[in-house]
Structures are given as structure tokens and as C-alpha cells.
Motif scaffolding. Structure first.
Motif, mmCIF file in Angstrom:
data_model
loop_
_atom_site.group_PDB
_atom_site.id
_atom_site.type_symbol
_atom_site.label_atom_id
_atom_site.label_comp_id
_atom_site.label_asym_id
_atom_site.label_seq_id
_atom_site.Cartn_x
_atom_site.Cartn_y
_atom_site.Cartn_z
ATOM 1 N N TYR A 14 -3.521 -9.588 2.690
ATOM 2 C CA TYR A 14 -3.496 -8.326 1.862
ATOM 3 C C TYR A 14 -4.196 -8.797 0.243
ATOM 4 O O TYR A 14 -3.909 -7.859 -0.517
ATOM 5 C CB TYR A 14 -2.053 -7.893 1.468
ATOM 6 C CG TYR A 14 -1.550 -7.325 2.996
ATOM 7 C CD1 TYR A 14 -2.239 -6.110 3.482
ATOM 8 C CD2 TYR A 14 -0.277 -7.809 3.745
ATOM 9 C CE1 TYR A 14 -1.900 -5.626 4.830
ATOM 10 C CE2 TYR A 14 -0.208 -7.356 4.946
ATOM 11 C CZ TYR A 14 -0.797 -6.228 5.405
ATOM 12 O OH TYR A 14 -0.218 -5.723 6.665
ATOM 13 N N TRP A 24 8.144 -7.391 -1.724
ATOM 14 C CA TRP A 24 8.018 -6.346 -0.806
ATOM 15 C C TRP A 24 9.387 -6.651 0.117
ATOM 16 O O TRP A 24 9.909 -5.541 0.247
ATOM 17 C CB TRP A 24 6.734 -6.395 0.000
ATOM 18 C CG TRP A 24 5.574 -5.974 -0.791
ATOM 19 C CD1 TRP A 24 5.462 -5.486 -2.154
ATOM 20 C CD2 TRP A 24 4.307 -6.177 -0.130
ATOM 21 N NE1 TRP A 24 4.119 -5.163 -2.346
ATOM 22 C CE2 TRP A 24 3.125 -5.603 -1.129
ATOM 23 C CE3 TRP A 24 3.731 -6.733 1.028
ATOM 24 C CZ2 TRP A 24 2.114 -5.810 -1.177
ATOM 25 C CZ3 TRP A 24 2.466 -6.811 0.916
ATOM 26 C CH2 TRP A 24 1.567 -6.094 0.103
ATOM 27 N N TYR A 29 9.731 -3.209 1.936
ATOM 28 C CA TYR A 29 8.662 -2.669 2.192
ATOM 29 C C TYR A 29 7.840 -3.746 2.710
ATOM 30 O O TYR A 29 7.969 -4.646 2.746
ATOM 31 C CB TYR A 29 7.757 -2.477 0.701
ATOM 32 C CG TYR A 29 6.519 -1.928 0.724
ATOM 33 C CD1 TYR A 29 6.169 -0.666 1.163
ATOM 34 C CD2 TYR A 29 5.276 -2.778 0.523
ATOM 35 C CE1 TYR A 29 5.135 0.066 1.212
ATOM 36 C CE2 TYR A 29 4.071 -2.362 0.378
ATOM 37 C CZ TYR A 29 3.817 -0.967 0.797
ATOM 38 O OH TYR A 29 2.567 -0.509 0.903
ATOM 39 N N GLY A 30 6.535 -3.363 3.474
ATOM 40 C CA GLY A 30 5.868 -4.424 4.078
ATOM 41 C C GLY A 30 6.070 -4.596 5.327
ATOM 42 O O GLY A 30 6.910 -4.006 5.945
ATOM 43 N N PHE A 50 2.360 -2.429 10.252
ATOM 44 C CA PHE A 50 2.397 -2.225 8.885
ATOM 45 C C PHE A 50 0.842 -1.781 8.658
ATOM 46 O O PHE A 50 0.764 -0.917 7.638
ATOM 47 C CB PHE A 50 2.687 -3.336 8.167
ATOM 48 C CG PHE A 50 3.027 -2.999 6.395
ATOM 49 C CD1 PHE A 50 3.720 -2.031 6.205
ATOM 50 C CD2 PHE A 50 1.961 -3.722 5.901
ATOM 51 C CE1 PHE A 50 3.623 -2.109 4.744
ATOM 52 C CE2 PHE A 50 1.720 -3.581 4.397
ATOM 53 C CZ PHE A 50 2.892 -2.695 3.801
ATOM 54 N N ASP A 51 -0.147 -2.500 8.890
ATOM 55 C CA ASP A 51 -1.600 -1.993 8.784
ATOM 56 C C ASP A 51 -1.677 -0.703 9.021
ATOM 57 O O ASP A 51 -2.259 0.318 8.482
ATOM 58 C CB ASP A 51 -2.638 -3.013 9.589
ATOM 59 C CG ASP A 51 -2.590 -4.270 8.721
ATOM 60 O OD1 ASP A 51 -2.268 -4.663 7.689
ATOM 61 O OD2 ASP A 51 -3.088 -5.174 9.886
ATOM 62 N N GLN A 53 0.407 1.710 9.317
ATOM 63 C CA GLN A 53 1.018 2.563 8.220
ATOM 64 C C GLN A 53 0.294 2.725 7.237
ATOM 65 O O GLN A 53 0.328 3.991 6.684
ATOM 66 C CB GLN A 53 2.355 2.055 8.228
ATOM 67 C CG GLN A 53 3.497 2.171 9.325
ATOM 68 C CD GLN A 53 4.686 1.384 9.011
ATOM 69 O OE1 GLN A 53 4.969 0.683 7.816
ATOM 70 N NE2 GLN A 53 5.632 1.370 10.082
ATOM 71 N N LEU A 54 -0.221 1.809 6.806
ATOM 72 C CA LEU A 54 -1.048 1.852 5.537
ATOM 73 C C LEU A 54 -2.335 2.722 5.776
ATOM 74 O O LEU A 54 -2.504 3.541 4.706
ATOM 75 C CB LEU A 54 -1.425 0.400 5.128
ATOM 76 C CG LEU A 54 -0.509 -0.441 4.389
ATOM 77 C CD1 LEU A 54 -1.128 -1.694 4.303
ATOM 78 C CD2 LEU A 54 0.213 0.129 3.233
ATOM 79 N N LEU A 55 -2.868 2.653 6.712
ATOM 80 C CA LEU A 55 -4.084 3.268 7.158
ATOM 81 C C LEU A 55 -3.678 4.853 7.324
ATOM 82 O O LEU A 55 -4.457 5.535 6.697
ATOM 83 C CB LEU A 55 -4.767 2.798 8.454
ATOM 84 C CG LEU A 55 -5.661 1.423 8.369
ATOM 85 C CD1 LEU A 55 -5.997 1.036 9.723
ATOM 86 C CD2 LEU A 55 -6.512 1.552 7.288
ATOM 87 N N ALA A 57 -1.167 6.367 5.923
ATOM 88 C CA ALA A 57 -0.896 6.837 4.601
ATOM 89 C C ALA A 57 -2.174 7.142 3.717
ATOM 90 O O ALA A 57 -2.167 7.981 3.013
ATOM 91 C CB ALA A 57 0.069 6.132 3.905
ATOM 92 N N THR A 58 -3.096 6.258 3.755
ATOM 93 C CA THR A 58 -4.327 6.338 3.014
ATOM 94 C C THR A 58 -5.201 7.667 3.594
ATOM 95 O O THR A 58 -5.723 8.181 2.962
ATOM 96 C CB THR A 58 -5.303 5.124 3.120
ATOM 97 O OG1 THR A 58 -4.247 3.862 2.453
ATOM 98 C CG2 THR A 58 -6.489 5.298 2.290
#
Length: 95
Positions: A14, A24, A29-30, A50-51, A53-55, A57-58
Motif C-alpha cells: 500500500y 490501521w 481498519y485494513g 481489503f483491496d 473493498q477499497l476499489l 469504495a473508490t
């Protein structure tokens, strides 16, 4: 066999420092991991989740809507923008 990443490897993934990954973990988080002996290890599957989830959310928050012809770009009143009421600043009082 499950493959695990160390805190340093997760930090490198990251592009941050290990201290951020530890923070985190502290705040919940994380990616989810587990302490094994003296080390904290992260399953690759947890990091990949987690990746995702980030994608997600983005994609839902970071993408700007496409400009549609006919819309008034820059017309704040048409977009419902209301300027904030002016705030009077008073001089500090002497004590």
C-alpha cells in the motif's frame, strides 16, 4: 497452503510504512490478520478482500459524474449552492 504477508510486506503493497499498518490494525481498519508467535501475519486472501473493498469504495465515492451537454457548468445557483451567511468577526476582548 495459505500464503501470509508480514506487516512490512502489507505496508509495501500500500506504499506506506509499517507503522501505518500497525495503526490501521489498532483502529480496526485494513486487512484482517492474526498474531503468530511474535509476528502479525496477514493472509493474502484477506489482503485481496481489503483491496476489493477499497476499489468498491473508490468507485462509489471517488468517481466524478460525467459532464452532460446542456448542463450549466459553474452555475452554482442552478446546482443548489447557497453561499454561507457572513460571519462577523469581533475583535478580541481585553482581560
Amino acid at each position: 497452503m495459505q500464503h501470509y504477508l508480514t506487516t512490512a510486506e502489507v505496508a509495501a503493497r500500500y506504499r506506506t510504512v509499517a507503522g501505518t499498518v500497525r495503526y490501521w490494525r489498532h483502529i480496526g481498519y485494513g486487512p484482517k490478520g492474526a498474531k503468530v508467535g511474535r509476528r502479525f501475519l496477514y493472509p493474502v486472501t484477506a489482503v485481496e478482500e481489503f483491496d476489493q473493498q477499497l476499489l468498491a469504495a473508490t468507485a462509489s465515492h471517488g468517481a466524478s459524474p460525467e459532464y452532460q451537454p446542456g448542463e450549466s457548468a459553474g452555475n452554482d445557483e442552478a446546482a443548489g449552492y447557497q453561499p454561507a451567511a457572513s460571519v462577523e468577526q469581533s475583535a478580541p476582548t481585553a482581560k
